[in-house]
Write an enzyme that holds these catalytic residues in place. Structure first.
Site, PDB file in Angstrom:
ATOM      1  N   CYS A 133      50.136   8.908  47.701  1.00  0.00           N
ATOM      2  CA  CYS A 133      48.727   8.963  47.308  1.00  0.00           C
ATOM      3  C   CYS A 133      48.550   8.419  45.896  1.00  0.00           C
ATOM      4  O   CYS A 133      47.616   7.654  45.617  1.00  0.00           O
ATOM      5  CB  CYS A 133      48.195  10.386  47.417  1.00  0.00           C
ATOM      6  SG  CYS A 133      49.047  11.610  46.373  1.00  0.00           S
ATOM      7  N   GLY A 168      54.586  19.599  53.129  1.00  0.00           N
ATOM      8  CA  GLY A 168      55.192  18.270  53.160  1.00  0.00           C
ATOM      9  C   GLY A 168      55.172  17.607  51.798  1.00  0.00           C
ATOM     10  O   GLY A 168      56.178  17.044  51.350  1.00  0.00           O
ATOM     11  N   THR A 169      54.028  17.689  51.121  1.00  0.00           N
ATOM     12  CA  THR A 169      53.912  17.115  49.776  1.00  0.00           C
ATOM     13  C   THR A 169      54.875  17.804  48.812  1.00  0.00           C
ATOM     14  O   THR A 169      55.586  17.155  48.032  1.00  0.00           O
ATOM     15  CB  THR A 169      52.465  17.261  49.261  1.00  0.00           C
ATOM     16  OG1 THR A 169      51.584  16.542  50.125  1.00  0.00           O
ATOM     17  CG2 THR A 169      52.334  16.711  47.850  1.00  0.00           C
TER      18      THR A 169
END
Length: 313
Positions: A133, A168-169
């Site tokens: 991101c 997950g991040t």
């Protein structure tokens, strides 16, 4: 007589925040692409439940379950929104099955893609990586500076709402910084890149904010400013919530070596402050970090779909 083009079916592996938001985007705004399946591992996940309500094929048996399903033969593009380690396992199987893979993890099996920077030269890639991101938000700015002046060094700081960072991040923090820093160099054009991620615990949650610092070997502030504004307009074509927080800042330097550059001579320290507000399709608007990933991935898939449709015409 005009021929009707059949959309390309897509599957999404990963039924968490990113996978579910991507599914909603495809269903609402997808062009040349349509939802084929949402794949997870938890049958009770909100993403799989929502997909079932929307009439989308689901399986909770992972990629193996998708491959056993009758719909798999019709799938042309597979998004992987799982984890870096999982994608390393998935990538080879998808390649053997002849499926185009769009990787939203930091695995980076295939080339890094930032749509406004290098999508067109990677249209034949069978596996592409969406960086991170922070990379999607900041690499366009680094590239905008690098196309008008050499950039010996670029550094980015991505600040995201802690509440928007799922397991997950959090599990991929190291991969996030390594992948983003490498892509700043490979895609952004900086000789050396550095990336920092900050999980902001503020309540109520704040939208994604990104800071980009570039050392540019030029004194032409107008050229750099124009290039940055042009790039921001292009990113807004698929991420409407992407914007400058304040005007581009410049600090003239007499000698680039004074701030770590290898070349002598005048330079500029360029500081760009961005914010990314999410579209609110599935996730709250403060989760711009997730929205920019799914929006960029959809932009890549739509371009791939046009290529596949043209080949099949």
């Amino acid at each position: 007589m005009e021929r009707t083009m059949t959309p390309i079916k897509a599957a999404i592996i990963g039924s968490g925040n990113i996978g579910t938001d991507l599914m909603i985007k495809i269903l609402r705004t997808g062009s040349g692409i349509e939802m084929g399946a949402l794949v997870g591992v938890d049958p009770a996940s909100d993403g799989l439940e929502r997909a079932r309500r929307l009439g989308v094929f689901t399986t909770h048996e992972g990629l193996d379950g998708l491959r056993r399903s009758p719909i798999y033969k019709d799938i042309g593009i597979v998004f992987d929104a799982t984890s870096a380690k999982a994608h390393e396992r998935h990538a080879e199987q998808l390649r053997q099955d002849g499926k185009r893979a769009i990787d939203l993890t930091p695995a980076a099996v295939g080339p890094y893609i930032v749509p406004v920077v290098n999508l067109e030269e990677n249209l034949n890639a069978v596996n592409v990586n969406m960086v991170t991101c922070g990379g999607q938000a900041t690499i366009p700015i680094v590239a905008a500076v690098a196309r008008v002046a050499p950039v010996p060094y670029a550094e980015i700081v991505a600040s995201i709402a802690s509440r928007s960072a799922g397991p997950g991040t959090r599990a991929n923090i190291d991969e996030f910084t390594e992948t983003t820093a490498r892509a700043i160099e490979v895609v952004g054009g900086a000789r050396r890149g550095k990336a920092i991620i900050v999980l902001n615990p503020a309540e109520p949650p704040l939208i994604m904010r990104d800071t980009v610092y570039c050392l540019a070997l030029t004194q032409d502030q107008d050229a750099v400013r124009r290039s940055i504004h042009d790039m921001i307009d292009r990113v807004r074509g698929y991420v409407p919530g992407y914007r400058l927080k304040q005007e581009v800042q410049f600090e003239p330097l007499r000698d680039a070596r004074a701030v770590g550059g290898e070349e002598d001579g005048p330079a500029l320290k360029v500081s760009v402050f961005l914010e990314v507000e999410g579209a609110g399709h599935y996730l709250p608007s403060y989760a711009g970090n997730l929205d920019i990933m799914t929006s960029a991935a959809l932009a890549v898939a739509e371009r791939f779909a046009r290529t596949l449709i043209e080949e099949n015409a």
